[in-house]
Design an enzyme around this catalytic site. Structure first.
Site, PDB file in Angstrom:
ATOM      1  N   ASN A   1      -0.502  39.544  -7.393  1.00 23.28           N
ATOM      2  CA  ASN A   1      -0.638  38.348  -8.231  1.00 23.28           C
ATOM      3  C   ASN A   1       0.502  38.373  -9.244  1.00 23.28           C
ATOM      4  OD1 ASN A   1      -1.354  36.344 -10.008  1.00 23.28           O
ATOM      5  ND2 ASN A   1      -3.230  37.345 -10.734  1.00 23.28           N
ATOM      6  N   TRP A   2       1.479  37.496  -9.033  1.00 22.76           N
ATOM      7  CA  TRP A   2       2.651  37.504  -9.928  1.00 22.76           C
ATOM      8  C   TRP A   2       2.366  36.830 -11.267  1.00 22.76           C
ATOM      9  CZ3 TRP A   2       7.907  36.551  -6.939  1.00 22.76           C
ATOM     10  CH2 TRP A   2       8.172  37.679  -6.151  1.00 22.76           C
ATOM     11  N   LYS A   3       1.216  36.160 -11.382  1.00 21.30           N
ATOM     12  CA  LYS A   3       0.884  35.457 -12.630  1.00 21.30           C
ATOM     13  C   LYS A   3       2.051  34.526 -13.014  1.00 21.30           C
ATOM     14  CE  LYS A   3      -2.162  39.265 -13.701  1.00 21.30           C
ATOM     15  NZ  LYS A   3      -2.849  40.071 -14.692  1.00 21.30           N
TER      16      LYS A   3
ATOM     17  N   HIS B   1      -9.789  33.874 -11.866  1.00 22.27           N
ATOM     18  CA  HIS B   1      -9.184  35.046 -12.525  1.00 22.27           C
ATOM     19  C   HIS B   1      -9.610  35.054 -13.993  1.00 22.27           C
ATOM     20  CE1 HIS B   1      -6.265  37.828 -14.156  1.00 22.27           C
ATOM     21  NE2 HIS B   1      -6.069  38.254 -12.915  1.00 22.27           N
TER      22      HIS B   1
ATOM     23  N   GLU C   1      -8.039  35.575 -16.577  1.00 21.33           N
ATOM     24  CA  GLU C   1      -7.109  34.880 -17.474  1.00 21.33           C
ATOM     25  C   GLU C   1      -7.360  33.379 -17.455  1.00 21.33           C
ATOM     26  OE1 GLU C   1      -3.602  36.697 -15.852  1.00 21.33           O
ATOM     27  OE2 GLU C   1      -4.192  38.616 -16.732  1.00 21.33           O
TER      28      GLU C   1
ATOM     29  N   GLU D   1     -12.265  42.849 -11.243  1.00 23.97           N
ATOM     30  CA  GLU D   1     -11.197  43.175 -12.185  1.00 23.97           C
ATOM     31  C   GLU D   1     -11.789  43.281 -13.587  1.00 23.97           C
ATOM     32  OE1 GLU D   1      -7.105  41.823 -10.556  1.00 23.97           O
ATOM     33  OE2 GLU D   1      -8.009  40.122 -11.561  1.00 23.97           O
TER      34      GLU D   1
ATOM     35  N   GLY E   1      -3.605  44.906 -17.100  1.00 25.49           N
ATOM     36  CA  GLY E   1      -2.358  44.966 -17.861  1.00 25.49           C
ATOM     37  C   GLY E   1      -2.377  45.940 -19.019  1.00 25.49           C
TER      38      GLY E   1
ATOM     39  N   SER F   1      -4.560  47.456 -13.463  1.00 25.92           N
ATOM     40  CA  SER F   1      -3.664  48.597 -13.643  1.00 25.92           C
ATOM     41  C   SER F   1      -3.576  49.507 -12.422  1.00 25.92           C
ATOM     42  CB  SER F   1      -4.054  49.393 -14.899  1.00 25.92           C
ATOM     43  OG  SER F   1      -3.914  48.583 -16.057  1.00 25.92           O
TER      44      SER F   1
ATOM     45  N   GLY G   1      -1.347  43.236 -10.228  1.00 25.95           N
ATOM     46  CA  GLY G   1      -0.556  42.375 -11.101  1.00 25.95           C
ATOM     47  C   GLY G   1       0.857  42.934 -11.271  1.00 25.95           C
ATOM     48  N   GLY G   2       1.090  43.593 -12.394  1.00 28.59           N
ATOM     49  CA  GLY G   2       2.431  44.048 -12.766  1.00 28.59           C
ATOM     50  C   GLY G   2       3.155  44.817 -11.669  1.00 28.59           C
TER      51      GLY G   2
HETATM   52  P1  13P Z   1      -2.379  44.446 -13.612  1.00 31.69           P
HETATM   53  O1  13P Z   1      -2.245  45.118 -12.255  1.00 31.69           O
HETATM   54  O2  13P Z   1      -1.069  44.071 -14.213  1.00 31.69           O
HETATM   55  O3  13P Z   1      -3.298  45.208 -14.504  1.00 31.69           O
HETATM   56  O4  13P Z   1      -3.118  43.026 -13.318  1.00 31.69           O
HETATM   57  C1  13P Z   1      -4.267  42.996 -12.572  1.00 31.69           C
HETATM   58  C2  13P Z   1      -4.599  41.586 -12.288  1.00 31.69           C
HETATM   59  O5  13P Z   1      -5.031  40.855 -13.167  1.00 31.69           O
HETATM   60  C3  13P Z   1      -4.359  41.083 -10.922  1.00 31.69           C
HETATM   61  O6  13P Z   1      -4.931  39.824 -10.739  1.00 31.69           O
END
Ligand code: 13P
Length: 250
Positions: free
Chosen positions: A10-12, A97, A99, A167, A173, A212, A233-234
């Site tokens: 997920n590149w957000k 998600h 967020e 999650e 993050g 993470s 994510g990251g």
């Molecule tokens: P991180 O891997 O950056 O913690 O993000 C997880 C996430 O929210 C994937 O949707």
């Protein structure tokens, strides 16, 4: 029962045209095509989706959206419909998600409606759930996540068209990862809820862990019972890290 694993990035809100080279690099590291025994997915920002579908060509790496509207079309400035994602070549869409739940006030009811239109459009819906730190500290994690699962997964969802992603909000993050015991317990809880809701058709839906996940901790997380892959994510932004995580999921 073996479930086919899914490693989803997920590149957000990250990635300009120049970031497309990460997918090209990833495909090269994969030897030209995704492994045949697991699914690999990237969900870039919508601006890159159609281009990255072309970049992926016949490599077997799937592309997906990060959100869709709960209606099929209409006067919703700035929103994207599930059919538009499908039309751009997406195979999946992330819905609910944390967020989006936090930043855009998305409720379980809205997430359920999004998952429903996504499935009807022929996409696989990745429905996200997860408790906040305050909820975990108040011993409410199981209750909150159970309620989110029951409230966000639509009728008609099955193991073929729906994936769950656990999650924990406090692990996203932050570099903090839930313990293996906590992950195992929550994934078993989610599976039991799915069975209660949809019986055999839903019971074997894949449940991803997200929060993470990094090359260094991925193998251990992926060995946990009822963890059928990851939502990354990251660490999905760089081909080298994402490739290492895909490789750890075997
Ligand atoms: P991180 O891997 O950056 O913690 O993000 C997880 C996430 O929210 C994937 O949707």
């Amino acid at each position: 029962m073996t479930r086919r694993r899914l490693i989803a990035g997920n590149w957000k809100m990250n990635g300009l045209q120049s970031a497309r080279k990460e997918l090209v690099d990833l495909i090269a590291r994969l030897g030209g095509e995704a492994p045949t025994d697991r699914d690999v997915l990237l969900c870039p920002p919508a601006t890159l989706l159609a281009d990255m579908v072309r970049d992926s060509a016949d490599s077997g790496v799937s592309l997906g959206g990060q959100d869709c509207h709960y209606e099929t079309h209409g006067a919703h400035t700035g929103d994207i419909s599930a059919l538009m994602l499908k039309d751009a070549g997406a195979g999946y869409v992330i819905v609910g998600h944390s967020e989006r739940r936090a930043d855009h006030g998305e409720t379980d009811e809205m997430v359920k409606a999004k998952a429903k239109v996504a499935i009807e459009a022929g996409l696989i819906a990745i429905v996200c759930v997860g408790e906040t730190l305050a909820e975990r500290e108040a011993d409410l994690a199981f209750e909150v996540v159970g309620r989110q699962v029951e409230g966000s997964v639509p009728d008609g969802a099955s193991a073929e068209n729906c994936v769950l992603a656990y999650e924990p909000v406090w692990a996203i993050g932050t570099g903090k990862v839930a313990t293996i015991d906590d992950i195992a317990a929550m994934h078993a809880h989610i599976r039991a809820r799915l069975e209660g809701m949809g019986g055999a058709g839903l019971k074997n839906a894949r449940i991803l862990y997200g929060g993470s996940v990094k090359p260094a901790n991925a193998a251990q997380i992926f060995q946990t019972p009822n963890v059928d892959g990851g939502l990354i994510g990251g660490a999905s932004l760089r081909a080298g890290d994402f490739f290492a995580i895909i490789s750890a999921c075997n």
